[in-house]
Design a protein around this motif. Structure first.
Motif, PDB file in Angstrom:
ATOM      1  N   LEU A 162      67.158  23.216   4.959  1.00  0.00           N
ATOM      2  CA  LEU A 162      68.052  22.097   5.211  1.00  0.00           C
ATOM      3  C   LEU A 162      69.321  22.221   4.385  1.00  0.00           C
ATOM      4  CD1 LEU A 162      65.477  19.159   5.189  1.00  0.00           C
ATOM      5  CD2 LEU A 162      66.479  20.287   7.159  1.00  0.00           C
ATOM      6  N   THR A 163      70.424  21.806   4.958  1.00  0.00           N
ATOM      7  CA  THR A 163      71.685  21.760   4.221  1.00  0.00           C
ATOM      8  C   THR A 163      71.740  20.440   3.450  1.00  0.00           C
ATOM      9  OG1 THR A 163      72.883  20.645   5.987  1.00  0.00           O
ATOM     10  CG2 THR A 163      72.841  23.067   6.050  1.00  0.00           C
ATOM     11  N   GLU A 164      72.675  20.350   2.517  1.00  0.00           N
ATOM     12  CA  GLU A 164      72.840  19.111   1.768  1.00  0.00           C
ATOM     13  C   GLU A 164      73.182  17.961   2.710  1.00  0.00           C
ATOM     14  OE1 GLU A 164      75.388  17.266  -1.968  1.00  0.00           O
ATOM     15  OE2 GLU A 164      75.856  19.258  -1.228  1.00  0.00           O
ATOM     16  N   ALA A 165      74.031  18.222   3.687  1.00  0.00           N
ATOM     17  CA  ALA A 165      74.409  17.182   4.651  1.00  0.00           C
ATOM     18  C   ALA A 165      73.192  16.677   5.421  1.00  0.00           C
ATOM     19  CB  ALA A 165      75.467  17.721   5.609  1.00  0.00           C
ATOM     20  N   GLU A 166      72.293  17.594   5.795  1.00  0.00           N
ATOM     21  CA  GLU A 166      71.087  17.184   6.515  1.00  0.00           C
ATOM     22  C   GLU A 166      70.152  16.372   5.619  1.00  0.00           C
ATOM     23  OE1 GLU A 166      70.532  20.795   9.734  1.00  0.00           O
ATOM     24  OE2 GLU A 166      70.044  21.179   7.632  1.00  0.00           O
ATOM     25  N   LEU A 167      70.095  16.741   4.339  1.00  0.00           N
ATOM     26  CA  LEU A 167      69.220  16.025   3.416  1.00  0.00           C
ATOM     27  C   LEU A 167      69.666  14.581   3.183  1.00  0.00           C
ATOM     28  CD1 LEU A 167      68.578  18.808   0.768  1.00  0.00           C
ATOM     29  CD2 LEU A 167      66.896  17.829   2.322  1.00  0.00           C
ATOM     30  N   ILE A 168      70.986  14.347   3.182  1.00  0.00           N
ATOM     31  CA  ILE A 168      71.466  12.991   2.905  1.00  0.00           C
ATOM     32  C   ILE A 168      71.824  12.206   4.159  1.00  0.00           C
ATOM     33  CG2 ILE A 168      72.277  13.617   0.601  1.00  0.00           C
ATOM     34  CD1 ILE A 168      75.133  13.588   1.735  1.00  0.00           C
ATOM     35  N   SER A 169      71.688  12.836   5.330  1.00  0.00           N
ATOM     36  CA  SER A 169      72.018  12.106   6.559  1.00  0.00           C
ATOM     37  C   SER A 169      71.084  10.902   6.703  1.00  0.00           C
ATOM     38  CB  SER A 169      71.896  13.015   7.785  1.00  0.00           C
ATOM     39  OG  SER A 169      70.551  13.345   8.025  1.00  0.00           O
ATOM     40  N   GLY A 170      71.646   9.808   7.143  1.00  0.00           N
ATOM     41  CA  GLY A 170      70.854   8.594   7.339  1.00  0.00           C
ATOM     42  C   GLY A 170      70.741   7.727   6.099  1.00  0.00           C
ATOM     43  N   LEU A 171      71.260   8.193   4.968  1.00  0.00           N
ATOM     44  CA  LEU A 171      71.213   7.362   3.765  1.00  0.00           C
ATOM     45  C   LEU A 171      72.298   6.306   3.827  1.00  0.00           C
ATOM     46  CD1 LEU A 171      70.652   9.801   0.760  1.00  0.00           C
ATOM     47  CD2 LEU A 171      69.040   8.225   1.768  1.00  0.00           C
ATOM     48  N   ASP A 172      71.968   5.123   3.357  1.00  0.00           N
ATOM     49  CA  ASP A 172      72.966   4.081   3.168  1.00  0.00           C
ATOM     50  C   ASP A 172      72.769   3.548   1.753  1.00  0.00           C
ATOM     51  OD1 ASP A 172      70.764   2.308   3.210  1.00  0.00           O
ATOM     52  OD2 ASP A 172      71.066   1.793   5.309  1.00  0.00           O
ATOM     53  N   ALA A 197      71.476   2.544  -4.268  1.00  0.00           N
ATOM     54  CA  ALA A 197      72.758   2.442  -4.959  1.00  0.00           C
ATOM     55  C   ALA A 197      72.770   1.278  -5.939  1.00  0.00           C
ATOM     56  CB  ALA A 197      73.891   2.290  -3.943  1.00  0.00           C
ATOM     57  N   ASP A 198      71.969   0.240  -5.674  1.00  0.00           N
ATOM     58  CA  ASP A 198      71.906  -0.899  -6.590  1.00  0.00           C
ATOM     59  C   ASP A 198      71.246  -0.535  -7.914  1.00  0.00           C
ATOM     60  OD1 ASP A 198      69.516  -0.544  -5.096  1.00  0.00           O
ATOM     61  OD2 ASP A 198      68.831  -2.537  -5.700  1.00  0.00           O
ATOM     62  N   GLU A 199      70.601   0.621  -7.975  1.00  0.00           N
ATOM     63  CA  GLU A 199      69.916   1.057  -9.191  1.00  0.00           C
ATOM     64  C   GLU A 199      70.688   2.153  -9.918  1.00  0.00           C
ATOM     65  OE1 GLU A 199      65.964   2.173  -8.090  1.00  0.00           O
ATOM     66  OE2 GLU A 199      65.573   0.266  -7.117  1.00  0.00           O
ATOM     67  N   MET A 200      71.923   2.396  -9.496  1.00  0.00           N
ATOM     68  CA  MET A 200      72.727   3.433 -10.128  1.00  0.00           C
ATOM     69  C   MET A 200      73.022   3.048 -11.576  1.00  0.00           C
ATOM     70  SD  MET A 200      73.518   5.883  -7.874  1.00  0.00           S
ATOM     71  CE  MET A 200      75.082   6.551  -8.330  1.00  0.00           C
ATOM     72  N   ALA A 201      72.930   4.001 -12.459  1.00  0.00           N
ATOM     73  CA  ALA A 201      73.226   3.775 -13.869  1.00  0.00           C
ATOM     74  C   ALA A 201      74.730   3.607 -14.053  1.00  0.00           C
ATOM     75  CB  ALA A 201      72.729   4.942 -14.702  1.00  0.00           C
ATOM     76  N   TYR A 209      71.354   0.993   0.617  1.00  0.00           N
ATOM     77  CA  TYR A 209      70.009   0.477   0.349  1.00  0.00           C
ATOM     78  C   TYR A 209      69.000   1.612   0.188  1.00  0.00           C
ATOM     79  CZ  TYR A 209      65.583  -1.938   0.792  1.00  0.00           C
ATOM     80  OH  TYR A 209      64.315  -2.392   0.562  1.00  0.00           O
ATOM     81  N   THR A 210      68.968   2.539   1.140  1.00  0.00           N
ATOM     82  CA  THR A 210      67.970   3.604   1.083  1.00  0.00           C
ATOM     83  C   THR A 210      68.273   4.622  -0.009  1.00  0.00           C
ATOM     84  OG1 THR A 210      69.103   4.850   2.818  1.00  0.00           O
ATOM     85  CG2 THR A 210      67.304   3.399   3.514  1.00  0.00           C
ATOM     86  N   ALA A 211      69.532   4.688  -0.468  1.00  0.00           N
ATOM     87  CA  ALA A 211      69.888   5.594  -1.560  1.00  0.00           C
ATOM     88  C   ALA A 211      69.721   4.901  -2.908  1.00  0.00           C
ATOM     89  CB  ALA A 211      71.323   6.076  -1.402  1.00  0.00           C
TER      90      ALA A 211
END
Length: 82
Positions: free
Chosen positions: A53-63, A69-73, A65-67
């Motif tokens: 898988l490419t990096e783009a394929e690995l992160i496709s579909g992330l938003d 982001a609210d828990e980012m340091a 919420y699913t990433a």
């Protein structure tokens, strides 16, 4: 083919480097993804089935919420060297 190799420290990890005649294992080449099975008897390494898988394929579909982001340091200035 049967041979021996030595586990070596590599950074903070332990590595098994494929050198000499091991680097020419048929069907394997640099960059291949492998599956590693660990058992009481040792390790079994096989070429992974399916495409890499490419990096783009690995992160496709992330938003946000699913990433999680609210828990980012939030680094403080001291951590950033200010």
């Amino acid at each position: 083919m049967r041979t021996q190799a030595t586990l070596q420290k590599w950074g903070n990890s332990i590595a098994l480097r494929l050198s000499g005649n091991l680097k020419s294992i048929p069907q394997f080449e640099e960059g291949d993804v492998v599956d590693i099975e660990v058992s009481e008897e040792g390790l079994q390494i096989r070429k992974a089935k399916g495409k890499k898988l490419t990096e783009a394929e690995l992160i496709s579909g992330l938003d946000a919420y699913t990433a999680h982001a609210d828990e980012m340091a939030q680094p403080v200035s001291k951590e950033l060297g200010y």
